[in-house]
Every structure is written in structure tokens, then in C-alpha cells.
Write a protein that holds these residues in place. Structure first.
Motif, PDB file in Angstrom:
ATOM      1  N   GLU A   1     -69.728  19.174   3.873  1.00 13.96           N
ATOM      2  CA  GLU A   1     -68.432  19.471   4.486  1.00 13.96           C
ATOM      3  C   GLU A   1     -67.293  19.276   3.501  1.00 13.96           C
ATOM      4  OE1 GLU A   1     -69.549  18.281   9.110  1.00 13.96           O
ATOM      5  OE2 GLU A   1     -68.792  16.756   7.716  1.00 13.96           O
TER       6      GLU A   1
ATOM      7  N   ASP B   1     -66.838  22.377   1.577  1.00 16.15           N
ATOM      8  CA  ASP B   1     -66.096  23.385   2.351  1.00 16.15           C
ATOM      9  C   ASP B   1     -64.598  23.095   2.307  1.00 16.15           C
ATOM     10  OD1 ASP B   1     -68.412  24.722   3.058  1.00 16.15           O
ATOM     11  OD2 ASP B   1     -68.628  23.662   4.973  1.00 16.15           O
TER      12      ASP B   1
ATOM     13  N   VAL C   1     -67.567  12.402   7.063  1.00 18.43           N
ATOM     14  CA  VAL C   1     -67.698  13.741   6.489  1.00 18.43           C
ATOM     15  C   VAL C   1     -68.891  13.768   5.539  1.00 18.43           C
ATOM     16  CG1 VAL C   1     -65.301  14.439   6.728  1.00 18.43           C
ATOM     17  CG2 VAL C   1     -65.975  13.141   4.727  1.00 18.43           C
TER      18      VAL C   1
END
Length: 253
Positions: free
Chosen positions: A106, A109, A102
Motif C-alpha cells: 500500500e 501505491d 499500512v
């Protein structure tokens, strides 16, 4: 998405965890944070690190932190799926493994969605919070690694991992009851990486601008030197690999 959420605060009794535990749940996936009492510590290449320090770990400087909470474990694949609905991990197959592969972007998010689902201000730990917690906070035993000078018992790293990712909480915790802060997977911090100051700091958050974000703790594929509590790594915000994940943090008033 159906949301199941609760928030508990209790004293852990027995075993190695002696601090307050904060538990939350999203879509049936329970995750826990450990409350860390703030304090002042010496951050960087302190004497127990020996002669293995690199220049970015210097100079040693005093940092004072407010109270915060930090993930008992790295974020698991189960929790990522509970929030995001999918699994980006390069090494799936066991939901108790840490999520990896990741990017820092990300992760932001994920945190935004977690905040929406829980109504709580989750975030990544700052680099200073991460190091203070890895050292054991006010209970620190002044070890080179998180919880011990014997890495085998407290971390999955290249000497004992059999070159694979292991589930969280399968090694011993540090003085605060935190697992896998050495080894496991690298952990993104919120900060942009920058040089250390020599002056004392309070709740530092790193430089305002920069291309690369801090990673801490080493991984299952790294040697012991990278798993030290003071070692600093960095990568671009869009970097991804099967060695890099994260843990959550939460401010405490």
C-alpha cells in the motif's frame, strides 16, 4: 482531486535543525524533508550498541551514500488522507499522528500517487539511507538511539508512550533535525531484507528478490532494544499492524 503543490529549499536557522529543508504540499497538507549530505559510515553493530546486537546486524561494514533527502517526520495521517482520500490507521483521531496499519504494498501505491501529484520522484528510503540518517549523518554523535543515549527524550516507546500513538514532532530531534526515527512507529524501507556483506558498499539497495521487507526504528509499543539505530526487523509485504508506518525519501542530484 484539487492539487496544491509547492517546493521550497531554504536554510533553517535557530533551533536544532541546521540543514536544508525541502517543503512540499499536496491538497493543503504541507510536509517537509531534510537534505542529508552523503558520506561513508560504518553500518551495523558498532561499539555504542553494546552487547545488545543480534546476528542480522553483523558484520559491521562500510557504506558510502550519495546525497539524499528524508522525511523530517514519519508520514502523517493528514498526508495519507491528502494523497489517498482515506485513513487506514488503527489509531485515528489526530491527523498529526503517524499513519500506521499500512502494508509495504500500500505504501508503494501511496508513493505512485504522490509522484503523480507532485511530479517528484519520492520513494521509501533504502535501509542504508535510513540508518545513516538515524545516526545523524555526518553530524553523528555515535549514539545507540537516534539522537541520544537517553531514549526518553527522543522517542515514544513502551516505557513512556502510555500505550498509545503520539503525534509526530513531540519528542526531540536527532542531529539532523529528524524526529521519531527511534520509537513512534516502525518504518518500512524499500529493501528486501538480506544478510550484510563484509565488503564495502556504495548506495546498496538490498537483495533483488525476497519475501520480506525491512522495517526500522521500533515503535511506541516496543522496548528500547528495538529502537536502536542498528536494529533490523522485517515483515512480509502484505503485513499490516498498528505499529508500522513509514517516512519518505527523495534523491538529490
Amino acid at each position: 482531486m484539487r492539487l496544491t503543490c509547492f517546493f521550497l529549499l531554504f536554510w533553517a536557522v535557530g533551533g536544532p535543525v541546521r540543514g536544508q529543508i525541502l517543503a512540499d504540499s499536496v491538497n493543503g497538507v504541507v510536509f517537509r524533508l531534510v537534505a542529508v549530505d552523503g558520506g561513508t559510515f560504518r553500518m551495523g553493530c558498532t561499539p555504542e550498541q553494546g552487547d545488545r546486537c543480534t546476528d542480522p546486524e553483523k558484520p559491521v561494514h562500510r557504506v558510502t551514500l550519495s546525497d539524499f533527502a528524508i522525511g523530517e517526520t514519519e508520514v502523517t495521517q493528514a498526508l495519507w488522507k491528502g494523497v489517498m482520500g482515506g485513513n487506514p490507521s488503527f489509531y485515528p483521531g489526530d491527523d498529526d499522528r503517524p499513519v500506521e496499519n499500512v502494508t509495504w504494498i500500500e505504501v508503494q501505491d501511496f508513493i505512485r500517487k504522490l509522484r503523480q501529484l507532485t511530479g517528484k520522484p519520492y520513494r521509501l528510503p533504502t535501509e542504508a539511507e535510513w540508518e545513516f540518517a538515524a545516526r545523524g549523518g555526518k553530524r553523528s554523535g555515535s549514539f545507540a538511539y537516534s539522537g541520544s543515549d537517553r531514549l526518553d527524550e527522543f522517542a515514544w516507546f513502551d516505557d513512556n508512550s502510555n500505550w498509545k500513538v503520539h503525534p509526530v514532532k513531540t519528542r526531540r530531534p536527532n542531529e539532523l533535525g529528524l524526529y521519531d526515527m527511534s520509537g513512534g512507529v516502525w518504518e518500512w524501507c524499500q529493501d528486501v531484507k538480506g544478510p550484510y556483506p563484509s565488503r564495502k558498499q556504495r548506495n546498496p539497495t538490498g537483495p533483488r528478490e525476497g519475501d520480506q521487507h525491512v522495517r526500522r526504528g521500533g515503535s511506541w509499543a516496543n522496548s528500547a532494544v528495538y529502537c536502536r539505530v542498528s536494529y533490523r526487523s522485517d515483515e512480509y509485504a502484505d503485513h499490516r499492524d498498528g505499529l508500522t508506518g513509514f517516512r519518505l525519501a527523495l534523491p538529490r542530484k
